[in-house]
Each structure stands twice: as C-alpha cells, then as structure tokens.
Scaffold this active site. Sequence first.
Site, PDB file in Angstrom:
ATOM      1  N   ASP A 195       0.815  -1.217   0.000  1.00 38.75           N
ATOM      2  CA  ASP A 195       0.000   0.000   0.000  1.00 38.75           C
ATOM      3  C   ASP A 195       0.847   1.264   0.000  1.00 38.75           C
ATOM      4  O   ASP A 195       0.590   2.198  -0.758  1.00 38.75           O
ATOM      5  CB  ASP A 195      -0.920   0.023   1.230  1.00 38.75           C
ATOM      6  CG  ASP A 195      -2.115  -0.905   1.075  1.00 38.75           C
ATOM      7  OD1 ASP A 195      -2.346  -1.411  -0.043  1.00 38.75           O
ATOM      8  OD2 ASP A 195      -2.825  -1.121   2.071  1.00 38.75           O
ATOM      9  N   ASP A 224       0.452  -0.981   5.528  1.00 33.10           N
ATOM     10  CA  ASP A 224      -0.746  -1.583   4.954  1.00 33.10           C
ATOM     11  C   ASP A 224      -1.952  -1.005   5.676  1.00 33.10           C
ATOM     12  O   ASP A 224      -2.017  -1.016   6.904  1.00 33.10           O
ATOM     13  CB  ASP A 224      -0.708  -3.107   5.110  1.00 33.10           C
ATOM     14  CG  ASP A 224      -1.651  -3.810   4.155  1.00 33.10           C
ATOM     15  OD1 ASP A 224      -2.860  -3.871   4.468  1.00 33.10           O
ATOM     16  OD2 ASP A 224      -1.218  -4.295   3.097  1.00 33.10           O
TER      17      ASP A 224
END
Length: 221
Positions: free
Chosen positions: A120, A133
Amino acid sequence: EILEELDFTTPESVSSRELVTVKLNKYGFESHWADTLMHTLQTLTVARIPGEFGGFTLGDIPNEMRLNEMEFYFPLRYTSPETLADAFRGMTPQADRPPEELYRALRFQPCEGLVRGFIDCVFLHGNRYYLVDWKSNHLGNRPEDYTPVQLREAMERHYYTLQYHLYTVALHQYLTLRVPDYDYDRHFGGVLYVFLRGVNGESDGDTGFFYDLPAREMVEG
C-alpha cells in the site's frame, strides 16, 4: 484511493476536502460522510507512530518521501505448507499458536514461480524505510477494541503476519538493488499495519497501529 492521493502534511486543506468529496461521489456515497472522513484523516496524521524508531507522525511524511502501491515480483522456490511452516519455525507467536502451526494447516498445492503483489505505501523517515498496509477491519466500536492484544489476534487470524513477511522480503530485495550501501539493520524501520477504525490521535499509537521489525535472519532466510 484517498490515502494514496492525500498529502499527509495538509489533511485539513481545501484540496484534501475536494479529494474526499470526489472519491465519495465516485463510489456513490452521500456527501455528508465528508466530515467523518476528514476527521478520520486528521486523526490519522497526528497519531504517534509506535515502534523501535517511532515517535513521529504520518503528518511528518511529505509526498516526495512516499511510494504508493509499490508493485513487486520476486522468485519463489518450491514451496509447500510444510516448507512455509519451516521458514517460521521458532518465531515468537503473535497470538495463541506458533506461526508454523498456522501455516502447516494451510491447504495449497506445492508451487514455484514468482510472487507478485502490491504494498500500500512505502515511506522514508529518519533514513529508515517503512512499509504500510491500510486495514479497515471492524473489530469493535471503541478505540479499546484496537489495542495491541486485539490487533495481534487479528493479524494471525487473517494471515497478515505471513503477508507482511512477504512484503518485507520484497522491500528488502528492492532496497538492496536501489539504495547505495544498503543494510537492513541500518535502513529498515519496520512494518506498520494501520487499522483505521481504531486510530486515536490522543493515544500515541496505543490503538490502531500494529508494528513489527522482523529479524534480519528471518527475512534473509
């Protein structure tokens, strides 16, 4: 998408609200959710990051020190539930069961080839690289439902522990190729799983943040 495009240093800006409004409209949410999301983003960016090298905030990270949705590939040797379990043998359990018991119980055909994924967010702070994340899991309605104990249980229940070790291997290999004189112990800051519903800007990272710094020997193994 909001977190990918948000400037963490200016969460209260007009451009941030415009970003939120555009994304709500794109996905069919009513506009009154904008205030809720703006509050969430402001809280997220002022909460203190926990961990061995923590004490800073996401609001301290400028855009140029972030890489969003980092795609990676790395080669996978012959792997089965048994060999995966062996890789985690001896690792301190996060919850009730040792990781090797969790992974030996997985059911998948032995395989080899390439591991592909997306991280991410990766950011640089204090000459150390961190991977992030974002998680929207609902563990309860109070910050107290997102303490380290509850987060450790969620991390194992959903196999996020396995996930972030794969991410760490990928980032370690990437940095080895891209950073001059890279050394894991000097340059890797750790793993942050941010459970957005539990982040409390007044708790100094005590809720909503899971942090780990995998051992170098584990990552290289």
